[in-house]
Design a protein around this motif. Sequence first.
Motif, PDB file in Angstrom:
ATOM      1  N   UNK A  77       0.819  -1.204   0.000  1.00  0.00           N
ATOM      2  CA  UNK A  77       0.000   0.000   0.000  1.00  0.00           C
ATOM      3  C   UNK A  77       0.857   1.260   0.000  1.00  0.00           C
ATOM      4  N   UNK A  78       0.628   2.132  -0.968  1.00  0.00           N
ATOM      5  CA  UNK A  78       1.389   3.379  -0.984  1.00  0.00           C
ATOM      6  C   UNK A  78       0.856   4.355   0.058  1.00  0.00           C
ATOM      7  N   UNK A  79      -0.351   4.132   0.515  1.00  0.00           N
ATOM      8  CA  UNK A  79      -0.859   4.985   1.593  1.00  0.00           C
ATOM      9  C   UNK A  79      -0.001   4.835   2.838  1.00  0.00           C
ATOM     10  N   UNK A  80       0.432   3.606   3.101  1.00  0.00           N
ATOM     11  CA  UNK A  80       1.262   3.364   4.283  1.00  0.00           C
ATOM     12  C   UNK A  80       2.640   3.994   4.138  1.00  0.00           C
ATOM     13  N   UNK A  81       3.040   4.272   2.897  1.00  0.00           N
ATOM     14  CA  UNK A  81       4.355   4.872   2.658  1.00  0.00           C
ATOM     15  C   UNK A  81       4.348   6.377   2.881  1.00  0.00           C
ATOM     16  N   UNK A  82       3.150   6.935   2.961  1.00  0.00           N
ATOM     17  CA  UNK A  82       2.962   8.370   3.197  1.00  0.00           C
ATOM     18  C   UNK A  82       3.452   9.240   2.038  1.00  0.00           C
ATOM     19  N   UNK A  83       4.763   9.300   1.857  1.00  0.00           N
ATOM     20  CA  UNK A  83       5.300  10.108   0.775  1.00  0.00           C
ATOM     21  C   UNK A  83       5.720   9.217  -0.382  1.00  0.00           C
ATOM     22  N   UNK A  84       5.435   9.664  -1.590  1.00  0.00           N
ATOM     23  CA  UNK A  84       5.919   9.025  -2.804  1.00  0.00           C
ATOM     24  C   UNK A  84       6.535  10.112  -3.664  1.00  0.00           C
ATOM     25  N   UNK A  85       7.665   9.788  -4.271  1.00  0.00           N
ATOM     26  CA  UNK A  85       8.327  10.827  -5.042  1.00  0.00           C
ATOM     27  C   UNK A  85       9.153  10.286  -6.187  1.00  0.00           C
ATOM     28  N   UNK A  86       9.687  11.214  -6.934  1.00  0.00           N
ATOM     29  CA  UNK A  86      10.575  10.902  -8.048  1.00  0.00           C
ATOM     30  C   UNK A  86      11.864  11.699  -7.895  1.00  0.00           C
ATOM     31  N   UNK A  87      12.966  11.012  -8.106  1.00  0.00           N
ATOM     32  CA  UNK A  87      14.282  11.625  -8.168  1.00  0.00           C
ATOM     33  C   UNK A  87      14.840  11.380  -9.572  1.00  0.00           C
ATOM     34  N   UNK A  88      15.873  12.115  -9.904  1.00  0.00           N
ATOM     35  CA  UNK A  88      16.574  11.834 -11.156  1.00  0.00           C
ATOM     36  C   UNK A  88      18.057  12.063 -10.977  1.00  0.00           C
ATOM     37  N   UNK A 106      26.276  13.547 -12.284  1.00  0.00           N
ATOM     38  CA  UNK A 106      25.657  14.480 -11.328  1.00  0.00           C
ATOM     39  C   UNK A 106      25.040  13.712 -10.168  1.00  0.00           C
ATOM     40  N   UNK A 107      24.704  14.430  -9.122  1.00  0.00           N
ATOM     41  CA  UNK A 107      24.083  13.794  -7.974  1.00  0.00           C
ATOM     42  C   UNK A 107      22.609  13.520  -8.254  1.00  0.00           C
ATOM     43  N   UNK A 108      22.038  12.666  -7.433  1.00  0.00           N
ATOM     44  CA  UNK A 108      20.622  12.354  -7.554  1.00  0.00           C
ATOM     45  C   UNK A 108      19.826  13.465  -6.868  1.00  0.00           C
ATOM     46  N   UNK A 109      18.903  14.043  -7.601  1.00  0.00           N
ATOM     47  CA  UNK A 109      18.121  15.177  -7.110  1.00  0.00           C
ATOM     48  C   UNK A 109      16.639  14.854  -7.063  1.00  0.00           C
ATOM     49  N   UNK A 110      15.979  15.412  -6.067  1.00  0.00           N
ATOM     50  CA  UNK A 110      14.533  15.286  -5.966  1.00  0.00           C
ATOM     51  C   UNK A 110      13.857  16.077  -7.073  1.00  0.00           C
ATOM     52  N   UNK A 111      12.879  15.470  -7.706  1.00  0.00           N
ATOM     53  CA  UNK A 111      12.115  16.134  -8.765  1.00  0.00           C
ATOM     54  C   UNK A 111      10.747  16.562  -8.239  1.00  0.00           C
ATOM     55  N   UNK A 112      10.057  15.635  -7.601  1.00  0.00           N
ATOM     56  CA  UNK A 112       8.712  15.915  -7.104  1.00  0.00           C
ATOM     57  C   UNK A 112       8.326  14.871  -6.077  1.00  0.00           C
ATOM     58  N   UNK A 113       7.388  15.246  -5.201  1.00  0.00           N
ATOM     59  CA  UNK A 113       6.806  14.244  -4.324  1.00  0.00           C
ATOM     60  C   UNK A 113       5.351  14.581  -4.055  1.00  0.00           C
ATOM     61  N   UNK A 114       4.635  13.565  -3.595  1.00  0.00           N
ATOM     62  CA  UNK A 114       3.226  13.724  -3.273  1.00  0.00           C
ATOM     63  C   UNK A 114       2.974  13.004  -1.950  1.00  0.00           C
ATOM     64  N   UNK A 115       2.214  13.649  -1.092  1.00  0.00           N
ATOM     65  CA  UNK A 115       1.903  13.061   0.207  1.00  0.00           C
ATOM     66  C   UNK A 115       0.659  12.191   0.107  1.00  0.00           C
ATOM     67  N   UNK A 116       0.405  11.448   1.162  1.00  0.00           N
ATOM     68  CA  UNK A 116      -0.792  10.614   1.186  1.00  0.00           C
ATOM     69  C   UNK A 116      -2.057  11.470   1.120  1.00  0.00           C
TER      70      UNK A 116
END
Length: 114
Positions: A27-38, A43-53
Amino acid sequence: QVQLVESGGGLVQAGGSLKLSCAASGSILSLRLMGWYRQAPGKQRDLVAYISSGGNTYYVDSVKGRFTISRDNAKNTVYLQMSSLTPDDTAVYYCAGGPALNYWGQGTQVTVSA
């Protein structure tokens, strides 16, 4: 152990669109936050976006207005709709989940040609 599997990467011309998907084993609800990095080459890995539950979203400035993150809790899947792509968006895109975005997928390559 949560498993995240990305799909939807590929080669696209500048100005084009791609939609990435990230399927979770639980369940992604239990994960609370879901996001994408690139991570671009060298280069270093950077946060692109996230979405909360609760549906709140965050975007890095460079993708605001072009990328949209969404989630389908019933399918335990998170999406990243990318449009108006430029060569600077070329990177391996990683899905992440958890209270600290501490679970990772294996990544999917996105290549934008000029």
